[in-house]
Design a protein around this motif. Structure first.
Motif, PDB file in Angstrom:
ATOM      1  N   LEU A  60      -8.346  -5.345  -8.251  1.00 17.68           N
ATOM      2  CA  LEU A  60      -8.738  -6.072  -7.051  1.00 17.68           C
ATOM      3  C   LEU A  60      -8.367  -5.300  -5.791  1.00 17.68           C
ATOM      4  O   LEU A  60      -9.137  -5.223  -4.837  1.00 17.68           O
ATOM      5  CB  LEU A  60      -8.061  -7.449  -7.028  1.00 17.68           C
ATOM      6  CG  LEU A  60      -8.683  -8.544  -7.889  1.00 17.68           C
ATOM      7  CD1 LEU A  60      -7.805  -9.786  -7.870  1.00 17.68           C
ATOM      8  CD2 LEU A  60     -10.091  -8.887  -7.403  1.00 17.68           C
ATOM      9  N   LEU A  61      -7.168  -4.738  -5.802  1.00 15.39           N
ATOM     10  CA  LEU A  61      -6.718  -3.981  -4.637  1.00 15.39           C
ATOM     11  C   LEU A  61      -7.600  -2.752  -4.394  1.00 15.39           C
ATOM     12  O   LEU A  61      -7.722  -2.285  -3.261  1.00 15.39           O
ATOM     13  CB  LEU A  61      -5.266  -3.555  -4.824  1.00 15.39           C
ATOM     14  CG  LEU A  61      -4.253  -4.692  -5.010  1.00 15.39           C
ATOM     15  CD1 LEU A  61      -2.870  -4.130  -5.294  1.00 15.39           C
ATOM     16  CD2 LEU A  61      -4.224  -5.608  -3.790  1.00 15.39           C
ATOM     17  N   ALA A  62      -8.215  -2.247  -5.459  1.00 13.64           N
ATOM     18  CA  ALA A  62      -9.018  -1.016  -5.363  1.00 13.64           C
ATOM     19  C   ALA A  62     -10.489  -1.287  -5.096  1.00 13.64           C
ATOM     20  O   ALA A  62     -11.318  -0.382  -5.253  1.00 13.64           O
ATOM     21  CB  ALA A  62      -8.860  -0.210  -6.649  1.00 13.64           C
ATOM     22  N   GLN A  63     -10.841  -2.491  -4.690  1.00 16.22           N
ATOM     23  CA  GLN A  63     -12.257  -2.806  -4.464  1.00 16.22           C
ATOM     24  C   GLN A  63     -12.854  -1.937  -3.358  1.00 16.22           C
ATOM     25  O   GLN A  63     -12.290  -1.792  -2.266  1.00 16.22           O
ATOM     26  CB  GLN A  63     -12.419  -4.277  -4.108  1.00 16.22           C
ATOM     27  CG  GLN A  63     -12.264  -5.213  -5.278  1.00 16.22           C
ATOM     28  CD  GLN A  63     -13.278  -4.943  -6.372  1.00 16.22           C
ATOM     29  OE1 GLN A  63     -14.484  -5.071  -6.172  1.00 16.22           O
ATOM     30  NE2 GLN A  63     -12.785  -4.567  -7.540  1.00 16.22           N
ATOM     31  N   HIS A  93       0.031   0.925  -5.520  1.00 17.08           N
ATOM     32  CA  HIS A  93      -1.386   1.289  -5.593  1.00 17.08           C
ATOM     33  C   HIS A  93      -2.086   1.289  -4.237  1.00 17.08           C
ATOM     34  O   HIS A  93      -3.132   1.919  -4.089  1.00 17.08           O
ATOM     35  CB  HIS A  93      -2.123   0.336  -6.541  1.00 17.08           C
ATOM     36  CG  HIS A  93      -1.694   0.462  -7.973  1.00 17.08           C
ATOM     37  ND1 HIS A  93      -2.223   1.406  -8.825  1.00 17.08           N
ATOM     38  CD2 HIS A  93      -0.780  -0.238  -8.702  1.00 17.08           C
ATOM     39  CE1 HIS A  93      -1.658   1.276 -10.023  1.00 17.08           C
ATOM     40  NE2 HIS A  93      -0.784   0.290  -9.966  1.00 17.08           N
ATOM     41  N   GLY A  94      -1.546   0.546  -3.270  1.00 20.15           N
ATOM     42  CA  GLY A  94      -2.231   0.461  -1.987  1.00 20.15           C
ATOM     43  C   GLY A  94      -3.537  -0.287  -2.109  1.00 20.15           C
ATOM     44  O   GLY A  94      -3.701  -1.176  -2.947  1.00 20.15           O
ATOM     45  N   GLY A  95      -4.503   0.043  -1.258  1.00 23.50           N
ATOM     46  CA  GLY A  95      -5.801  -0.610  -1.319  1.00 23.50           C
ATOM     47  C   GLY A  95      -5.878  -1.789  -0.364  1.00 23.50           C
ATOM     48  O   GLY A  95      -5.315  -1.765   0.742  1.00 23.50           O
ATOM     49  N   LEU A  96      -6.565  -2.852  -0.771  1.00 20.03           N
ATOM     50  CA  LEU A  96      -6.728  -4.018   0.088  1.00 20.03           C
ATOM     51  C   LEU A  96      -5.380  -4.646   0.412  1.00 20.03           C
ATOM     52  O   LEU A  96      -4.460  -4.619  -0.410  1.00 20.03           O
ATOM     53  CB  LEU A  96      -7.621  -5.057  -0.604  1.00 20.03           C
ATOM     54  CG  LEU A  96      -9.065  -4.663  -0.932  1.00 20.03           C
ATOM     55  CD1 LEU A  96      -9.807  -5.843  -1.543  1.00 20.03           C
ATOM     56  CD2 LEU A  96      -9.803  -4.156   0.304  1.00 20.03           C
ATOM     57  N   PRO A  97      -5.242  -5.247   1.598  1.00 17.45           N
ATOM     58  CA  PRO A  97      -3.989  -5.931   1.946  1.00 17.45           C
ATOM     59  C   PRO A  97      -3.717  -7.088   0.975  1.00 17.45           C
ATOM     60  O   PRO A  97      -4.639  -7.792   0.543  1.00 17.45           O
ATOM     61  CB  PRO A  97      -4.246  -6.457   3.357  1.00 17.45           C
ATOM     62  CG  PRO A  97      -5.403  -5.672   3.867  1.00 17.45           C
ATOM     63  CD  PRO A  97      -6.234  -5.293   2.685  1.00 17.45           C
ATOM     64  N   LEU A  98      -2.448  -7.264   0.633  1.00 16.60           N
ATOM     65  CA  LEU A  98      -2.050  -8.335  -0.285  1.00 16.60           C
ATOM     66  C   LEU A  98      -1.034  -9.243   0.384  1.00 16.60           C
ATOM     67  O   LEU A  98      -0.053  -8.769   0.970  1.00 16.60           O
ATOM     68  CB  LEU A  98      -1.441  -7.747  -1.566  1.00 16.60           C
ATOM     69  CG  LEU A  98      -0.826  -8.765  -2.534  1.00 16.60           C
ATOM     70  CD1 LEU A  98      -1.911  -9.592  -3.214  1.00 16.60           C
ATOM     71  CD2 LEU A  98       0.052  -8.082  -3.583  1.00 16.60           C
TER      72      LEU A  98
END
Length: 387
Positions: A60-63, A93-98
């Protein structure tokens, strides 16, 4: 002989008149990408999901989404460190804000999962998103999953776009039970009927539901379905009741990573809500048991009885009904990449589902109620009959 003929007639009707439920070609509709990508908030209710989160949350974070998107994971009273693990995965992993939130114990009249969803939607409203993606903590998404869902909803004018995640099929019991689970679901809720405007058939798959935020408010989601155990179908019915347009189909690149290694695990998954689907009605239970027996058990029994007793006509009618049954199951086995010789075993799997349904009723009358992630609801008669 006459019982077998009725069973054969039922299969002919199912083959031709039940929305071609057995076909597996209902996939995401054409998706012309919008000129301006709307904002999306992803809501993930999670209770004791540390075992599966490393295989799902990073996806999900990597979308790869061109618009603004953010993930809200709601740690619903976990005791296994789900919330802290989610934060660690985000840092790694980073990616989208959580954002990780915690709603506290649900008040009376709420199921735990929907209380968590309500908390997540409440957090998301501060971002004023156009869409909400409701997805379970065991669902892994391909990098373009969110992009294709939003594009499909935009192009088709859908208020709900939902995909039936491909469940894990690795062990013996998963091979026997899981494809049949989706097959039976499609038989009850033919996907072609769901997407048809004016149709009363409504269903969604809770693991992957893209919901227009404005429709969520109009249909009072989740408050209007707060006591539903089978929340995905309840959500779809609420949206359709509010005049919304919904779509449901099989997923190509959305997968459940939750294992069901034992028959007990699958049995619990089905029996926890089967009797709720029958509205806790004994007459519906008797009708369901009789219907399953007539449609799925009579054909092989007719073949055995006809061969043993010299009843050629009975054996032939039973064999034809059994062949039609197996033939309608083949597309689902292909979708799950399973050996086709499993198709004639569908009566055995149907017998398992019959016993699971009866067991669900037994648990109800013993006062154990429906459950979600370790919570048991003391008043199962108050649980929504949606499903």
């Amino acid at each position: 002989m006459w019982i077998t003929v009725v069973s054969l007639a039922a299969w002919c009707w199912l083959l031709l008149c039940q929305g071609f439920f057995w076909r597996t070609d209902v996939r995401l509709p054409s998706r012309r990408e919008p000129d301006s990508w709307p904002s999306v908030c992803v809501v993930v209710p999670a209770r004791d999901e540390a075992a599966v989160l490393p295989a799902s949350l990073p996806s999900l974070l990597a979308q790869d989404y061109p618009g603004r998107a953010e993930v809200f994971l709601v740690d619903d009273g976990s005791t296994d460190g789900t919330g802290e693990l989610a934060r660690e995965l985000s840092r790694r992993h980073g990616g989208l804000p959580l954002t990780v939130g915690s709603p506290g114990e649900p008040p009376a009249g709420w199921t735990g999962k929907l209380w968590a969803v309500r908390h997540g939607i409440g957090l998301a409203r501060a971002r004023d998103p156009e869409y909400l993606l409701l997805t379970d903590a065991d669902i892994a998404h391909a990098p373009d999953s969110l992009r294709t869902l939003v594009a499909a909803a935009h192009a088709g004018g859908y208020d709900v776009v939902s995909q039936m995640a491909r469940l894990r099929v690795e062990c013996v019991w998963e091979r026997l039970v899981v494809p049949a689970f989706v097959y039976f679901f499609a038989q009850l809720y033919p996907f072609r009927w769901i997407g048809r405007k004016g149709s009363r058939t409504a269903a969604a798959a809770g693991g992957c539901v893209l919901l227009r935020a404005g429709m969520a408010e109009k249909a009072r989601i989740p408050d209007g379905i707060r006591d539903a155990v089978i929340d995905d179908v309840a959500l779809a019915r609420a949206v359709k009741g509010a005049g919304g347009h919904i779509w449901l189909g099989l997923a190509d690149r959305v997968d459940s990573v939750r294992p069901y290694p034992r028959l007990h695990d699958l049995w619990r998954m089905v029996s926890r809500s089967a009797y709720a689907q029958l509205r806790h009605n004994p007459l519906l239970l008797l009708g369901t048991v009789a219907g399953l027996a007539l449609v799925y058990l009579v054909p092989p029994v007719a073949v055995l009885v006809g061969v043993a007793g010299g009843g050629t006509a009975t054996a032939v009618a039973g064999a034809v009904a059994w062949a039609v049954m197996a033939g309608t199951y083949l597309p689902m086995l292909r979708y799950y990449r399973q050996p086709l010789w499993l198709a004639p075993l569908l009566p055995f799997t149907a017998l398992l589902y019959l016993l699971m349904t009866v067991d669900s009723a037994v648990q109800h009358y013993r006062g154990r109620g429906a459950a979600w992630k370790g919570r048991t609801y003391a008043r199962p008669d108050a649980v929504s009959d949606e499903g």
